[in-house]
Design a protein around this motif. Structure first.
Motif, PDB file in Angstrom:
ATOM      1  N   SER A  13      -8.376  10.971   9.108  1.00 18.17           N
ATOM      2  CA  SER A  13      -7.983  10.183  10.287  1.00 18.17           C
ATOM      3  C   SER A  13      -8.005  11.020  11.562  1.00 18.17           C
ATOM      4  O   SER A  13      -8.106  10.475  12.657  1.00 18.17           O
ATOM      5  N   PHE A  14      -7.884  12.341  11.393  1.00 17.19           N
ATOM      6  CA  PHE A  14      -7.696  13.208  12.569  1.00 17.19           C
ATOM      7  C   PHE A  14      -8.928  14.073  12.823  1.00 17.19           C
ATOM      8  O   PHE A  14      -9.628  14.442  11.880  1.00 17.19           O
ATOM      9  N   TYR A  74      -4.510   2.368  14.420  1.00 15.49           N
ATOM     10  CA  TYR A  74      -4.284   1.817  13.074  1.00 15.49           C
ATOM     11  C   TYR A  74      -3.249   0.694  13.104  1.00 15.49           C
ATOM     12  O   TYR A  74      -3.371  -0.290  12.383  1.00 15.49           O
ATOM     13  N   LEU A 110      -5.863   6.474  -0.155  1.00 20.09           N
ATOM     14  CA  LEU A 110      -7.159   5.795  -0.187  1.00 20.09           C
ATOM     15  C   LEU A 110      -7.631   5.336   1.187  1.00 20.09           C
ATOM     16  O   LEU A 110      -6.828   4.923   2.029  1.00 20.09           O
ATOM     17  N   GLY A 153      -0.369   6.652   3.267  1.00 22.31           N
ATOM     18  CA  GLY A 153      -1.271   5.949   4.193  1.00 22.31           C
ATOM     19  C   GLY A 153      -1.585   4.592   3.599  1.00 22.31           C
ATOM     20  O   GLY A 153      -2.742   4.203   3.443  1.00 22.31           O
ATOM     21  N   ALA A 154      -0.517   3.852   3.261  1.00 24.84           N
ATOM     22  CA  ALA A 154      -0.650   2.636   2.447  1.00 24.84           C
ATOM     23  C   ALA A 154      -1.157   1.439   3.231  1.00 24.84           C
ATOM     24  O   ALA A 154      -1.487   0.410   2.634  1.00 24.84           O
ATOM     25  N   GLY A 155      -1.200   1.519   4.565  1.00 30.55           N
ATOM     26  CA  GLY A 155      -1.650   0.373   5.370  1.00 30.55           C
ATOM     27  C   GLY A 155      -0.744  -0.823   5.146  1.00 30.55           C
ATOM     28  O   GLY A 155       0.467  -0.762   5.346  1.00 30.55           O
ATOM     29  N   ASP A 163       3.369   4.695   5.445  1.00 29.89           N
ATOM     30  CA  ASP A 163       2.304   4.654   6.459  1.00 29.89           C
ATOM     31  C   ASP A 163       2.954   4.749   7.836  1.00 29.89           C
ATOM     32  O   ASP A 163       3.864   3.991   8.138  1.00 29.89           O
ATOM     33  N   PHE A 164       2.471   5.658   8.664  1.00 29.35           N
ATOM     34  CA  PHE A 164       3.138   5.848   9.962  1.00 29.35           C
ATOM     35  C   PHE A 164       2.827   4.762  10.984  1.00 29.35           C
ATOM     36  O   PHE A 164       3.449   4.696  12.036  1.00 29.35           O
ATOM     37  N   ALA A 165       1.855   3.896  10.678  1.00 30.06           N
ATOM     38  CA  ALA A 165       1.486   2.876  11.671  1.00 30.06           C
ATOM     39  C   ALA A 165       1.814   1.472  11.208  1.00 30.06           C
ATOM     40  O   ALA A 165       1.643   0.530  11.960  1.00 30.06           O
ATOM     41  N   GLN A 201      -5.575  -4.896   9.103  1.00 25.67           N
ATOM     42  CA  GLN A 201      -6.177  -4.386   7.862  1.00 25.67           C
ATOM     43  C   GLN A 201      -6.229  -5.429   6.750  1.00 25.67           C
ATOM     44  O   GLN A 201      -7.209  -5.535   6.031  1.00 25.67           O
ATOM     45  N   TRP A 236     -13.210  -4.905   3.937  1.00 18.06           N
ATOM     46  CA  TRP A 236     -13.155  -3.687   3.133  1.00 18.06           C
ATOM     47  C   TRP A 236     -11.890  -3.637   2.279  1.00 18.06           C
ATOM     48  O   TRP A 236     -11.845  -2.932   1.271  1.00 18.06           O
ATOM     49  N   ARG A 278      -1.119  -2.932   0.154  1.00 16.34           N
ATOM     50  CA  ARG A 278      -1.791  -3.822  -0.812  1.00 16.34           C
ATOM     51  C   ARG A 278      -1.925  -3.181  -2.200  1.00 16.34           C
ATOM     52  O   ARG A 278      -1.781  -3.871  -3.211  1.00 16.34           O
ATOM     53  N   VAL A 336       2.918  11.135   6.651  1.00 15.74           N
ATOM     54  CA  VAL A 336       2.807  11.808   5.359  1.00 15.74           C
ATOM     55  C   VAL A 336       2.462  13.295   5.487  1.00 15.74           C
ATOM     56  O   VAL A 336       2.623  14.041   4.525  1.00 15.74           O
ATOM     57  N   ARG A 337       2.028  13.736   6.661  1.00 11.53           N
ATOM     58  CA  ARG A 337       1.728  15.162   6.801  1.00 11.53           C
ATOM     59  C   ARG A 337       2.967  16.006   6.540  1.00 11.53           C
ATOM     60  O   ARG A 337       2.881  17.108   6.028  1.00 11.53           O
TER      61      ARG A 337
HETATM   62  C1  LIG Z   1      -8.068   2.791   6.733  1.00 11.83           C
HETATM   63  S1  LIG Z   1      -6.381   2.653   6.511  1.00 11.83           S
HETATM   64  C2  LIG Z   1      -6.223   2.523   4.737  1.00 11.83           C
HETATM   65  C3  LIG Z   1      -4.923   1.873   4.328  1.00 11.83           C
HETATM   66  C4  LIG Z   1      -4.700   1.720   2.833  1.00 11.83           C
HETATM   67  N1  LIG Z   1      -4.762   2.980   2.137  1.00 11.83           N
HETATM   68  C5  LIG Z   1      -5.651   0.725   2.235  1.00 11.83           C
HETATM   69  O1  LIG Z   1      -6.531   1.147   1.463  1.00 11.83           O
HETATM   70  O2  LIG Z   1      -5.530  -0.464   2.526  1.00 11.83           O
HETATM   71  C6  LIG Z   1      -5.760   4.314   6.764  1.00 11.83           C
HETATM   72  C7  LIG Z   1      -4.253   4.304   6.933  1.00 11.83           C
HETATM   73  O3  LIG Z   1      -3.782   5.650   6.923  1.00 11.83           O
HETATM   74  C8  LIG Z   1      -2.641   5.696   7.743  1.00 11.83           C
HETATM   75  N2  LIG Z   1      -2.379   7.099   8.095  1.00 11.83           N
HETATM   76  C9  LIG Z   1      -3.254   7.995   8.607  1.00 11.83           C
HETATM   77  N3  LIG Z   1      -2.651   9.190   8.781  1.00 11.83           N
HETATM   78  C10 LIG Z   1      -1.371   9.026   8.371  1.00 11.83           C
HETATM   79  C11 LIG Z   1      -0.251   9.908   8.325  1.00 11.83           C
HETATM   80  N4  LIG Z   1      -0.353  11.171   8.741  1.00 11.83           N
HETATM   81  N5  LIG Z   1       0.921   9.429   7.852  1.00 11.83           N
HETATM   82  C12 LIG Z   1       1.034   8.140   7.449  1.00 11.83           C
HETATM   83  N6  LIG Z   1       0.010   7.266   7.481  1.00 11.83           N
HETATM   84  C13 LIG Z   1      -1.186   7.704   7.925  1.00 11.83           C
HETATM   85  C14 LIG Z   1      -3.036   4.818   8.925  1.00 11.83           C
HETATM   86  O4  LIG Z   1      -1.934   4.378   9.660  1.00 11.83           O
HETATM   87  C15 LIG Z   1      -3.777   3.682   8.227  1.00 11.83           C
HETATM   88  O5  LIG Z   1      -2.949   2.580   7.971  1.00 11.83           O
END
Ligand SMILES: C[S@@+](CC[C@H](N)C(=O)[O-])C[C@H]1O[C@@H](n2cnc3c(N)ncnc32)[C@H](O)[C@@H]1O
Length: 491
Positions: A339-340, A245, A333, A283-285, A305-307, A250, A255, A288, A318-319
């Motif tokens: 993701s896992f 990620y 969203l 998981g805000a990416g 967002d962890f990444a 992104q 998308w 945006r 966020v877990r």
């Molecule tokens: C497909 S992206 C969607 C990002 C954002 N919600 C958007 O709509 O633009 C999924 C995101 O979830 C984040 N993510 C997944 N598991 C996470 C976790 N356990 N803690 C924090 N972020 C997480 C990923 O790093 C990634 O940026």
């Protein structure tokens, strides 16, 4: 010395400036080793050196790349390699690997080598080396065994399409048979006290005379050798999620282009919220949705967002993250939940959404629709059959969707487990100056009933559920909607 200060990068040979070639030459010359007693040029006992000019002449072209590891600004390891197009596909060949003596046994060489050899769709991967551990790295990165007979069987191809393009190997004498693969590379390195690993490998690839090295190449058609290691890669695939990620651009992907429309659709489905409402995006990416909410006048916003390294986005998982004060609205969203590969992790994301909401607060969730990808004809795999699943995943072609479009629905690159609703993919990343990488990802896709019942079991009452696509501005059905969107209210 702490691991944290090490940074990795890769540059094309043509992009390196004089100062960088000076550093490359300096590291080689101070770390590579000493000439042996049999050096024909009378340099016995002296350090083996290669000048910056040698490097510029041999490698300052687009044909070569250099992977670096630096400790702050100091170069501590380098690998010079060539990725070439052959009649059978691409091949990755390492011509030189050097690690500063003080930085050995820290996994640096193996990080560099695994990155260079990690693309599973190449036709072959190789190295010239006298180091037994490097040959082990080749076997580890490719899950195939270095076998002189395979090289013998591919001798003509290797000579014509691999060695011919590498200056110091093009006319070197290569002795290859069912029992050895030794090449006269002309490096008269002192090998007066061979390690046990060297002796063991000598039994497989031949004893190295002075001035020679092993030529070790594995080929794609060689079968999976280290079954257990590949199996454990599958089982531990969740460890790649964050890095994959983090490497996904992104903000630039299609998308993610309809943020305003999504935010206004969400606000339209919810009761009127005061502009002071506490809102979080899990998981805000790129952040945006939070940006669009700020533009709409909301003031109390948290993006997590962890990444993500985006400004204003909190880098937390966020877990386990808990806010000191609950939120009125949480967004989660685009497949954060899912993701896992392990349901426990995905449920932990959802449980955290619920735990961080005030009673009566809202959560808006979207997850990947299983029905959409299943209807596209992706091949099926039974993950409960470890032998067959391991073989099938090993043979799966990799995709570049995460690095390019972010659309991970192309059935050609997915193996789908019908029972657990898991999609297995291999994603390649090679843009920018980061190390190349291929990651195995297994993500969870959902039916509408599944995600509804997960939400309900966390105390989130589902008030609205629909199949959507980017923009959330039109309704689709189970076969055409890429995402399932839920509006939920905490009991
Ligand atoms: C497909 S992206 C969607 C990002 C954002 N919600 C958007 O709509 O633009 C999924 C995101 O979830 C984040 N993510 C997944 N598991 C996470 C976790 N356990 N803690 C924090 N972020 C997480 C990923 O790093 C990634 O940026």
């Amino acid at each position: 010395m702490s691991e944290d200060v090490l940074t990795y990068s890769v540059l094309s040979g043509s992009a390196l400036g004089d100062a960088e070639w000076d550093d490359v030459s300096e590291l080689f010359s101070s770390s590579y080793g000493f000439y042996s007693q049999q050096d024909p040029s009378g340099r016995a006992g002296r350090r083996i050196r290669l000048s910056p000019n040698y490097y510029r002449r041999a490698y300052a072209t687009d044909d070569y790349q250099v992977a670096f590891c630096s400790d702050k600004d100091v170069l501590v390891a380098e690998a010079v390699f060539r990725v070439c197009n052959t009649s059978r596909g691409r091949a990755a060949f390492v011509v030189q690997l050097v690690v500063d003596e003080q930085y050995r046994r820290r996994g640096i060489a193996s990080t560099l080598l695994h990155a260079i050899w990690g693309f599973s769709d190449f036709c072959c991967w190789g190295i010239v080396t006298s180091n037994a551990f490097t040959v082990e790295s080749l076997e580890g990165a490719t899950f195939r065994r270095v076998c002189p007979l395979s090289m013998k069987n591919n001798e003509e191809f290797v000579r014509a399409e691999i060695l011919s393009g590498i200056g110091f190997l093009a006319s070197a004498k290569w002795t290859v048979s069912a029992a050895e693969s030794v090449i006269d590379s002309g490096f008269y390195t002192d090998r007066s006290s061979p390690s046990e690993a060297t002796m063991t490998l000598s039994a497989r690839l031949g004893v190295l005379p002075e001035g020679a090295e092993w030529l070790a190449i594995v080929f794609r058609e060689q079968p999976l050798d280290d079954f257990k290691a590949y199996r454990s890669l599958i089982l531990s695939s969740a460890r790649f999620v964050t890095e994959a990620y983090a490497r996904m651009p992104q903000r630039e992907q299609g998308w993610a282009a309809k943020t305003e429309s999504e935010v206004s659709a969400i606000l339209g489905w919810l009761p009127e919220l005061p502009r002071t409402a506490r809102i979080a995006d899990f998981g805000a990416g790129s952040g945006r949705h939070v940006e669009a909410l700020r533009a709409a006048g909301f003031t109390d916003l948290t993006a997590i967002d962890f990444a993500s390294c985006a400004p204003g986005v909190l880098k937390e998982d966020v877990r386990s993250w808990r806010s000191p004060e609950p939120y009125d609205l949480i967004l989660c969203l685009y497949d954060v939940i899912g993701s896992f590969p392990d349901d426990a992790d995905n449920k932990a994301v959802l449980a955290s959404v619920a735990a961080n909401l005030r009673p009566g607060g809202y959560a808006v969730l979207s997850v990947s629709n299983y029905g959409y990808v299943a209807g596209k004809g992706a091949q099926k795999v039974d993950l409960d059959d470890p032998v067959e699943a391991t073989r099938r995943i090993f043979a799966l072609p990799p995709s570049r969707s995460m690095e390019t479009t972010g659309e991970f629905f192309n059935p050609n690159y997915i193996l789908l487990d019908d029972k657990h609703h898991i999609a297995c993919r291999k994603e390649q990343f090679s843009s920018g100056t980061g190390l190349p990488g291929e990651y195995l990802l297994c993500d969870r896709r959902f039916t509408s009933d599944e995600i509804r019942s997960w939400a309900e079991s966390c105390g989130l009452a589902v008030t609205e559920s629909r199949f959507v696509r980017a923009g959330f501005d039109a309704e689709f059905d189970v076969a055409t909607g890429k995402e399932i969107l839920l509006i939920t209210k905490k009991r």
